[in-house]
Structure formats: C-alpha cells, structure tokens
Design an enzyme around this catalytic site. Structure first.
Site, mmCIF file in Angstrom:
data_model
loop_
_atom_site.group_PDB
_atom_site.id
_atom_site.type_symbol
_atom_site.label_atom_id
_atom_site.label_comp_id
_atom_site.label_asym_id
_atom_site.label_seq_id
_atom_site.Cartn_x
_atom_site.Cartn_y
_atom_site.Cartn_z
ATOM 1 N N LEU A 89 5.132 -0.011 7.963
ATOM 2 C CA LEU A 89 5.417 -0.829 6.782
ATOM 3 C C LEU A 89 5.198 -0.062 5.468
ATOM 4 O O LEU A 89 5.229 -0.653 4.384
ATOM 5 C CB LEU A 89 4.563 -2.100 6.783
ATOM 6 N N SER B 281 1.237 4.170 3.398
ATOM 7 C CA SER B 281 0.929 5.455 2.737
ATOM 8 C C SER B 281 1.876 5.682 1.555
ATOM 9 O O SER B 281 1.483 6.256 0.537
ATOM 10 C CB SER B 281 0.981 6.617 3.718
ATOM 11 N N ALA B 282 3.110 5.190 1.674
ATOM 12 C CA ALA B 282 4.051 5.320 0.547
ATOM 13 C C ALA B 282 3.582 4.468 -0.628
ATOM 14 O O ALA B 282 3.619 4.903 -1.782
ATOM 15 C CB ALA B 282 5.457 4.905 0.969
ATOM 16 N N ASP C 39 10.771 5.580 1.983
ATOM 17 C CA ASP C 39 9.623 4.682 1.796
ATOM 18 C C ASP C 39 9.141 4.683 0.350
ATOM 19 O O ASP C 39 8.892 3.628 -0.242
ATOM 20 C CB ASP C 39 8.455 5.106 2.695
#
Ligand code: PMV
Length: 326
Positions: free
Chosen positions: A85, A88-89, A130
């Site tokens: 989901l 980290s982005a 992302d």
C-alpha cells in the site's frame, strides 16, 4: 513546527506489466503517513536516534538532502507496512516535502522527485509510481510515452517514466491485507524468468497493457461493473504470471461474492487484495473471517499536504538555510 501528511496508494491495473513498458494505473487511498518536524539537539525519529535499520528512509533523506539545522521527526501512520500500500513511499514523500519546504524549494513536482530519489536509493530499485501517486493524491497513470494531462517525467538511467493526472470517481473499496509481506524484488524476478523463456508470458503482459487502457476508460466513466470485471481479468492474468498465493486467493474468495471485482494489488505473493464493492462492511467481515485484515478505503482527494504549526520557528530555519546557501 511543520506537519506533512501523504496518502497510501494501490495499483488498480498494470502491476508487473509496467516493468515491460506497459502503462500502470494507481490510485491514492485515504489512509495516511503523517510526519512532524521540529528543531532538536540531535537528529531523532520518534524519540530515538536515527537508526540504520529502523529509519532507513528518514536517515537517507536527512544525510543526503539536508544540510540545515538539526531536526527531529515524529511519525504517525494508518498505512500497514509491507502490505503493497506504499507506506515507504508515503514516508519518503512526507520527509521530502519537509526538507524541500525548509530549503525554500517546495513544489508538488519537487516532492515527487525527491520522494522517488529517497525510495530509489534506499530500495536499490523502484519506479516512481508509488511516490508520484502519494505526492499527487487522486490517481495517476504511468507510461513510457507522454500523453494528455502530463504532470511530470522522471528519468533514471535509460528509463523515463511519464506521470499523468487521473481523477478517480469516489469508489468504495476494501483492502484486504493477507498478513504476509509482499517482497517486490522476488516477485519481479519470478515474472522475469517466466517472461524470458515464454511467449505466453509475453502475450499475457501485452494483454495486461491493453486492459489498463480499458480500465482507464471505465474509471473515467465511473462504470463500476466494467471496472470490477476488468479487475477480475487483471487478476487472472497476474495468476498466469505466477504472482498470486493461497493467502491472496483465500481473501479474493471471501470478498468476491459481495464485490464488483477483486484483484491482488502491487507485487503479489502476499500483500493485499483490493475489492471494488457497494457492500464494504460485508466484504470487511468476510475478509476478517478468512484471517485477513480489512481496511475500508476511498481514493484520497489530497496528495502530500503541508501544515505550518509554528511559523516563527519555520522562518528562523528558512533564514538559517538561506544564510548557509548565501
Ligand atoms: O508492491 P508494490 O507496490 O511495490 O508494487 C510493485 C509493482 C511492480 O510492477 C510489481 C514493480 C514495479 O517496480 O513497478
């Protein structure tokens, strides 16, 4: 003094095929990663020193994109990690926006670029899907040739990705997290070895590419029945590529009877499924019964947002950074 927040994302159509030159369509989701920044004696994250293991993204950004006074960060997230989901982005974009703002260089495109730079350097390999989706919010289409409504183009080595604005309708969605982490490089490698030795894999990738364009049309028309059918079809094609798993299939079986369509989202192997539905609570219950973790979500209208909590302190830092530059 400064609070920045960035949304989660889900790939609606085109994962894996995007590695082979096909388009991908992603939407942001209304679960967010929020990061607060404030001046401090030592650089810290959530009260602890910047750690190589625990704070890879913040640490890389702080060491490589920041040269100003010492900062500490506090994070708060409603995005499960390693679930496909984009947690980290969302973290990378939030940190990028904070540092860019305090350098007097804040723009949406700049956040997307710096967010990508952080993810790329920490993960070794990443596409800007992302980070661009999290920065922009709403939806994005990523292609290898520019189309209408281009937001920005991002280059890395031989590759140039073109990122376009998409306005998704207000879809009702349920994410079902399998509780099994999705390890992107393993799944990408699996598809590559199939692709290299099989014409069938190449045809499957072609078909996913065509389906993304149909999906885009259905999304623009707000045709949930068509969208759901295309999600199911995209999932079948991903199954041929070998990236589903029993955990994913179990959650799809649970959500299917109450949904327009369901598919894995992201790299697969584990991670999450996405169900398009008008009965989100029914889908949630079914996912929970089969051992998954459900999240009722909608596309997020907002990408990375920035809120100044203490303008005096922000001004002091801005002046210090300008002074250093000068
Ligand atoms: O699981 P995620 O969100 O990292 O998505 C991976 C998408 C892939 O197409 C499988 C890989 C990529 O780099 O685009």
């Amino acid at each position: 003094m400064l609070e920045v927040s960035s949304p989660a994302k889900a790939i609606l159509f085109g994962e894996h095929a995007v590695v082979y030159g096909k388009p991908a369509l992603a939407i942001s989701l209304d679960r967010r990663m929020t990061v607060k920044a404030f001046p401090a004696g030592l650089p810290k994250v959530d009260g602890g020193p910047l750690s190589m293991r625990k704070h890879r993204y913040v640490r890389w950004a702080y060491n490589n994109l920041w040269d100003g006074p010492t900062l500490a960060f506090k994070t708060r997230s409603s995005i499960p990690s390693a679930s496909g989901l984009g947690s980290s982005a969302a973290l990378s974009c939030s940190i990028a926006a904070i540092l860019n703002y305090l350098k007097g260089e804040f723009t949406e495109e700049g956040t997307a670029r710096s967010g990508f730079q952080i993810e790329y350097n920490v993960q070794g390999k990443a596409s800007p899907t992302d980070t661009s989706c999290s920065t922009h919010g709403k939806g994005i289409l990523v292609t290898y040739e520019p189309r209408e409504e281009l937001l920005w183009s991002i280059e890395k080595g031989e590759t140039t990705w073109h990122v376009h604005h998409i306005a998704p309708p207000d879809l009702e969605l349920v994410v079902g997290y399998t509780r099994k982490p999705s390890i992107t490089p393993i799944q990408v490698e699996k598809v590559k070895s199939f692709y290299d030795r099989s014409g069938f894999a190449k045809e499957t990738i072609e078909e996913i590419g065509d389906l993304v364009n149909d999906g885009l049309k259905a999304l623009k028309e707000g045709d949930v029945v068509k969208l759901g059918g295309l999600m199911d079809r995209n999932h079948s094609l991903l199954t041929i590529l070998g990236v589903t798993s029993k955990e994913i299939d179990r959650l799809r079986d649970a959500a299917g009877p109450y949904s327009y369509g369901t598919k894995l989202t992201g790299a697969g192997g584990g991670g999450s499924i996405l169900a398009l539905t008008d009965r989100p609570h029914k889908v949630s219950e079914a996912i929970k019964k089969r051992g998954g973790v459900p999240y009722i979500v909608r596309p997020s209208k907002e990408g990375t947002t920035l809120n100044i909590l203490d303008s005096e302190t922000v001004d002091v830092i801005l002046q210090q950074v300008q002074g250093q530059k000068g």
